[in-house]
Design an enzyme around this catalytic site. Structure first.
Site, PDB file in Angstrom:
ATOM      1  N   SER A 140      20.540 -13.594  87.685  1.00  0.00           N
ATOM      2  CA  SER A 140      19.730 -13.561  88.909  1.00  0.00           C
ATOM      3  C   SER A 140      19.709 -14.951  89.524  1.00  0.00           C
ATOM      4  CB  SER A 140      18.302 -13.143  88.558  1.00  0.00           C
ATOM      5  OG  SER A 140      17.429 -13.316  89.671  1.00  0.00           O
ATOM      6  N   TYR A 153      10.586 -14.165  83.336  1.00  0.00           N
ATOM      7  CA  TYR A 153      11.853 -13.655  83.881  1.00  0.00           C
ATOM      8  C   TYR A 153      12.833 -14.799  84.159  1.00  0.00           C
ATOM      9  CZ  TYR A 153      14.984 -10.906  86.901  1.00  0.00           C
ATOM     10  OH  TYR A 153      16.074 -10.285  87.474  1.00  0.00           O
ATOM     11  N   LYS A 157      16.528 -15.520  82.349  1.00  0.00           N
ATOM     12  CA  LYS A 157      17.773 -15.574  83.121  1.00  0.00           C
ATOM     13  C   LYS A 157      18.418 -16.962  83.032  1.00  0.00           C
ATOM     14  CE  LYS A 157      17.788 -11.268  84.630  1.00  0.00           C
ATOM     15  NZ  LYS A 157      18.790 -10.288  84.114  1.00  0.00           N
TER      16      LYS A 157
HETATM   17  P1  NAP Z   1      16.062  -1.331  87.527  1.00  0.00           P
HETATM   18  O1  NAP Z   1      16.104  -0.650  88.821  1.00  0.00           O
HETATM   19  O2  NAP Z   1      14.745  -1.578  86.875  1.00  0.00           O
HETATM   20  O3  NAP Z   1      17.036  -0.610  86.475  1.00  0.00           O
HETATM   21  C1  NAP Z   1      17.153  -1.181  85.185  1.00  0.00           C
HETATM   22  C2  NAP Z   1      17.782  -0.210  84.220  1.00  0.00           C
HETATM   23  O4  NAP Z   1      17.802  -0.857  82.927  1.00  0.00           O
HETATM   24  C3  NAP Z   1      16.974   1.068  84.072  1.00  0.00           C
HETATM   25  O5  NAP Z   1      17.817   2.176  83.927  1.00  0.00           O
HETATM   26  C4  NAP Z   1      16.193   0.802  82.790  1.00  0.00           C
HETATM   27  O6  NAP Z   1      15.842   1.974  82.090  1.00  0.00           O
HETATM   28  C5  NAP Z   1      17.202   0.011  81.977  1.00  0.00           C
HETATM   29  N1  NAP Z   1      16.512  -0.698  80.909  1.00  0.00           N
HETATM   30  C6  NAP Z   1      15.482  -1.559  81.026  1.00  0.00           C
HETATM   31  N2  NAP Z   1      15.023  -1.909  79.825  1.00  0.00           N
HETATM   32  C7  NAP Z   1      15.795  -1.253  78.915  1.00  0.00           C
HETATM   33  C8  NAP Z   1      15.789  -1.175  77.498  1.00  0.00           C
HETATM   34  N3  NAP Z   1      14.877  -1.825  76.759  1.00  0.00           N
HETATM   35  N4  NAP Z   1      16.703  -0.396  76.885  1.00  0.00           N
HETATM   36  C9  NAP Z   1      17.600   0.301  77.610  1.00  0.00           C
HETATM   37  N5  NAP Z   1      17.651   0.285  78.945  1.00  0.00           N
HETATM   38  C10 NAP Z   1      16.740  -0.479  79.596  1.00  0.00           C
HETATM   39  O7  NAP Z   1      16.722  -2.791  87.653  1.00  0.00           O
HETATM   40  P2  NAP Z   1      17.890  -3.318  88.639  1.00  0.00           P
HETATM   41  O8  NAP Z   1      17.266  -3.891  89.830  1.00  0.00           O
HETATM   42  O9  NAP Z   1      18.976  -2.320  88.773  1.00  0.00           O
HETATM   43  O10 NAP Z   1      18.380  -4.545  87.755  1.00  0.00           O
HETATM   44  C11 NAP Z   1      19.608  -4.571  87.064  1.00  0.00           C
HETATM   45  C12 NAP Z   1      19.907  -6.013  86.689  1.00  0.00           C
HETATM   46  O11 NAP Z   1      19.947  -6.797  87.882  1.00  0.00           O
HETATM   47  C13 NAP Z   1      18.856  -6.667  85.800  1.00  0.00           C
HETATM   48  O12 NAP Z   1      19.493  -7.515  84.877  1.00  0.00           O
HETATM   49  C14 NAP Z   1      18.031  -7.492  86.777  1.00  0.00           C
HETATM   50  O13 NAP Z   1      17.391  -8.570  86.149  1.00  0.00           O
HETATM   51  C15 NAP Z   1      19.114  -7.923  87.732  1.00  0.00           C
HETATM   52  N6  NAP Z   1      18.631  -8.350  89.044  1.00  0.00           N
HETATM   53  C16 NAP Z   1      17.896  -7.497  89.817  1.00  0.00           C
HETATM   54  C17 NAP Z   1      17.433  -7.937  91.056  1.00  0.00           C
HETATM   55  C18 NAP Z   1      16.610  -7.051  91.956  1.00  0.00           C
HETATM   56  O14 NAP Z   1      15.971  -7.567  92.883  1.00  0.00           O
HETATM   57  N7  NAP Z   1      16.582  -5.743  91.754  1.00  0.00           N
HETATM   58  C19 NAP Z   1      17.750  -9.224  91.497  1.00  0.00           C
HETATM   59  C20 NAP Z   1      18.522 -10.062  90.694  1.00  0.00           C
HETATM   60  C21 NAP Z   1      18.949  -9.606  89.480  1.00  0.00           C
HETATM   61  P3  NAP Z   1      14.318   2.521  82.138  1.00  0.00           P
HETATM   62  O15 NAP Z   1      13.923   2.600  83.579  1.00  0.00           O
HETATM   63  O16 NAP Z   1      14.451   3.831  81.480  1.00  0.00           O
HETATM   64  O17 NAP Z   1      13.504   1.525  81.372  1.00  0.00           O
END
Ligand code: NAP
Length: 248
Positions: A140, A153, A157
């Site tokens: 991130s 967080y 990261k």
């Molecule tokens: P999201 O919408 O919350 O989706 C995350 C996925 O990871 C969900 O399917 C969740 O499953 C799964 N997950 C979380 N904890 C887990 C665990 N303990 N075991 C197995 N699966 C798990 O998040 P996203 O926005 O797509 O984020 C994906 C990546 O991008 C992450 O690394 C995040 O830090 C990074 N990121 C996101 C943003 C943003 O603004 N969205 C920005 C920068 C970076 P459950 O829902 O079933 O828990």
């Protein structure tokens, strides 16, 4: 969106963590569309059922990556993996003075420790088979900037960026490349939870030269590029998908 560029991913076998929602789910669909076989690892069973219904052939693995023993068990017979996307993470926001042990433990276990564990399992398989591989860690912009209420967080990261460099150092001799993508805000379920307040969103948008958040496709395209041989000389990098946020 990459239809004119053949990334050469057809026939390769990929594993994506956090595949149930958001960036992970879209990454699975893009890898399948590129002709890869995909193992989809996530926590909520219904998300995986839904994904397999939409995309038959995806191999679901339902496990909580915060649980070391359960993860070891769930991936013990995962089979050959050529491409790994460490995408699963949690974002538990608290003011520094109110950070809890529980938020620290869960966040470091999922966002960092599981990346080490899953990457060990996958890299050992690549080395044993004598094949090259590529790993992408989804980091991130928060790895490199202090953001209000993001102590835990940001710390996970920041550690993930350094882990990416360490893995590049020690896995490079085995022809395994390891890179990070560093997105700005994306309106996935995680993004919506933390950035739906318009005042908070505006303050962030004002710091982004392009003046907008990232789309899921921006992140997925970058992940696929880093998995492909089109980035064959790139390893240990942290590639922003941030509209210029980290440049300022
Ligand atoms: P999201 O919408 O919350 O989706 C995350 C996925 O990871 C969900 O399917 C969740 O499953 C799964 N997950 C979380 N904890 C887990 C665990 N303990 N075991 C197995 N699966 C798990 O998040 P996203 O926005 O797509 O984020 C994906 C990546 O991008 C992450 O690394 C995040 O830090 C990074 N990121 C996101 C943003 C943003 O603004 N969205 C920005 C920068 C970076 P459950 O829902 O079933 O828990």
């Amino acid at each position: 969106s990459s239809s004119t560029m053949d990334l050469g991913l057809a026939g390769r076998r990929a594993l994506v963590t956090g595949a149930g929602k958001g960036i992970g789910r879209s990454t699975v669909l893009a890898l399948k569309a590129a002709g890869a076989q995909v193992v989809a690892v996530s926590r909520t069973r219904e998300d995986l059922d839904d994904l397999v219904r939409e995309c038959p052939g995806v191999e679901p693995v339902c496990v909580d990556l915060a649980d070391w023993e359960a993860t070891e068990q769930a991936l013990s017979n995962v089979g050959p993996v050529d491409l790994l996307v460490n995408n699963a993470a949690v974002a538990l926001l608290q003011p520094f003075l109110e950070v809890t042990k529980e938020a620290c433990d869960t966040s470091f276990n999922v966002n960092l420790r599981a990346v080490i564990q899953v990457s060990q399992i996958v890299a050992k398989g690549m080395i044993a088979r004598g094949v090259p591989g590529a790993i992408v860690n989804v980091s991130s912009q928060a790895s490199q900037r202090a953001l209000t209420n993001h102590t835990v967080y940001c710390s996970t990261k920041g550690a993930l960026d350094m882990l990416t460099k360490m893995m590049a150092l020690e896995l490079g001799p085995h022809k395994i490349r390891v890179n990070a993508v560093n997105p700005t805000v994306v309106m996935t379920p995680m993004g919506r939870t933390n950035w739906s307040d318009p005042h908070k969103a505006k303050a962030m948008l004002d710091r982004i030269p392009l003046g907008k958040f990232a789309e899921v496709e921006n992140v997925v395209d970058t992940i696929l590029f880093l998995l492909s041989n089109r980035s064959g000389m790139t390893t240990g990098s942290t590639l922003p998908v941030d509209g210029g946020f980290l440049a300022t």
